[in-house]
Design a protein around this motif. Structure first.
Motif, PDB file in Angstrom:
ATOM      1  N   UNK A  79       0.841  -1.202   0.000  1.00  0.00           N
ATOM      2  CA  UNK A  79       0.000   0.000   0.000  1.00  0.00           C
ATOM      3  C   UNK A  79       0.878   1.254   0.000  1.00  0.00           C
ATOM      4  N   UNK A  82       2.733   1.555  -3.323  1.00  0.00           N
ATOM      5  CA  UNK A  82       1.796   2.010  -4.355  1.00  0.00           C
ATOM      6  C   UNK A  82       1.588   3.517  -4.231  1.00  0.00           C
ATOM      7  N   UNK A 101      -1.165  -6.687  -4.761  1.00  0.00           N
ATOM      8  CA  UNK A 101      -2.180  -6.585  -3.721  1.00  0.00           C
ATOM      9  C   UNK A 101      -3.270  -7.642  -3.886  1.00  0.00           C
TER      10      UNK A 101
ATOM     11  N   UNK B  22       3.510   9.411   5.126  1.00  0.00           N
ATOM     12  CA  UNK B  22       4.528   9.205   4.095  1.00  0.00           C
ATOM     13  C   UNK B  22       5.253  10.529   3.807  1.00  0.00           C
ATOM     14  N   UNK B  67      -4.879   6.013   6.092  1.00  0.00           N
ATOM     15  CA  UNK B  67      -4.156   5.073   6.947  1.00  0.00           C
ATOM     16  C   UNK B  67      -2.892   5.692   7.504  1.00  0.00           C
ATOM     17  N   UNK B  94      -4.968   6.084  -1.117  1.00  0.00           N
ATOM     18  CA  UNK B  94      -4.633   5.178  -2.212  1.00  0.00           C
ATOM     19  C   UNK B  94      -5.646   4.042  -2.292  1.00  0.00           C
ATOM     20  N   UNK B  95      -6.488   3.965  -1.271  1.00  0.00           N
ATOM     21  CA  UNK B  95      -7.500   2.901  -1.242  1.00  0.00           C
ATOM     22  C   UNK B  95      -8.644   3.322  -2.145  1.00  0.00           C
ATOM     23  N   UNK B  96      -8.839   2.580  -3.213  1.00  0.00           N
ATOM     24  CA  UNK B  96      -9.874   2.999  -4.157  1.00  0.00           C
ATOM     25  C   UNK B  96     -10.960   1.959  -4.370  1.00  0.00           C
ATOM     26  N   UNK B 100     -14.346   1.071   0.650  1.00  0.00           N
ATOM     27  CA  UNK B 100     -13.215   1.428   1.515  1.00  0.00           C
ATOM     28  C   UNK B 100     -13.291   2.879   1.940  1.00  0.00           C
ATOM     29  N   UNK B 115      -5.241   9.521  -4.235  1.00  0.00           N
ATOM     30  CA  UNK B 115      -3.892  10.109  -4.327  1.00  0.00           C
ATOM     31  C   UNK B 115      -3.383   9.910  -5.743  1.00  0.00           C
TER      32      UNK B 115
END
Lengths: 154, 134
Positions: A79, A82, A101, B22, B67, B94-96, B100, B115
């Motif tokens: 994650x 990415x 993933x 990050x 996250x 980044x969770x798409x 989610x 993102x």
């Protein structure tokens, strides 16, 4: 080599990298953020990307090597990789992470190992190409020229 | 400059807070927002963001990663809204995959974006923020 020729080489090389999917519009957005007050911005963020990615790839290798593989940890690492590859515009690395993933979700160890090799490969490729591109940039700047804008790729 | 607004005697910059664990994302998003003329700050997790607001600092725009360790974006957004913070909070993730981001939105976001942040996205936001400030 004179500046115009260097600039042409830079644009030709950048065109190939975009066409082959190594870089996407996000990279040209980064180029556009660089200016006289932040002349090393692209080099700085690319270096951060190299450092962070190397660490993540090392962590992924170690985690996959364990007796009992922690797939949650793997997922977290992918994650992150990415996220950083997409923020730098390293499109093929990002896509490799997406595939990785999926295997991680299925807890498919063999699939994950294959994906790790693929991500490593794509990372090493984009690393060498970015280093070459930035070397061309530095040559242009050293010769007193301006770095061509890559806006057509964004 | 896009991120500045002319007041009666002084120009007020729109203030933005980047919340992301990050460092690469903090650097890139921070630079993008700064180049838009915004007063930008960045923190590493949700708790640091909540602490900033609790200390009396205020930001017009918050870009909240989903996250993060210590306190994630969801909990941080909930906490900020419970504190009465009315800033524009944009989830950045980044969770798409479907579902989610739903819980994240329900925590009190004004929007949730994939993102990385882009210039176009920020331009559309600035319009809304400017209206809010006037």
């Amino acid at each position: 080599m004179e500046v115009n020729q260097m600039q042409r080489s830079f644009l030709e090389y950048a065109t190939v990298l975009f066409r082959e999917g190594f870089l996407d519009g996000q990279f040209s957005q980064l180029q556009m953020l660089q200016d006289e007050s932040n002349p090393d911005f692209v080099v700085e963020v690319v270096s951060l990307f190299f450092e962070d990615s190397q660490k993540l790839l090392n962590d992924l290798t170690t985690t996959l090597d364990q007796q009992n593989v922690d797939f949650k940890k793997i997922d977290a690492h992918i994650h992150q990789l990415k996220g950083s590859s997409s923020s730098i515009g390293a499109q093929r690395v990002k896509n490799a992470c997406i595939a990785f993933r999926n295997f991680c979700d299925q807890q498919n160890l063999e699939g994950c190992m294959r994906c790790l090799q693929h991500v490593k490969q794509e990372y090493l490729l984009v690393k060498s190409k970015l280093e070459a591109l930035l070397r061309l940039e530095q040559q242009i700047v050293a010769a007193g020229g301006a770095i061509p804008v890559l806006s057509e790729f964004s | 400059m896009a991120g500045e607004m002319a007041g009666n005697s002084t120009k007020k910059k729109i203030s933005a807070l980047v919340v992301d664990d990050d460092r690469l994302v903090r650097r890139i998003h921070g630079m993008l927002l700064t180049r838009f003329g915004m007063e930008t700050n960045a923190v590493e997790n949700g708790k640091e963001a909540v602490d900033l607001f609790a200390s009396g600092k205020c930001y017009d725009l918050v870009f909240m990663d989903m996250e993060m360790p210590i306190m994630d974006g969801l909990k941080a957004t909930q906490a900020l809204r419970e504190m009465g913070v009315s800033s524009t909070i944009v989830g950045v993730t980044s969770r798409t995959q479907e579902g989610e981001t739903q819980a994240f939105m329900e925590a009190g976001l004004d929007a949730c974006w994939e993102k990385p942040l882009t210039r176009d996205g920020i331009i559309s936001l600035l319009d809304q923020v400017a209206k809010k400030l006037l």
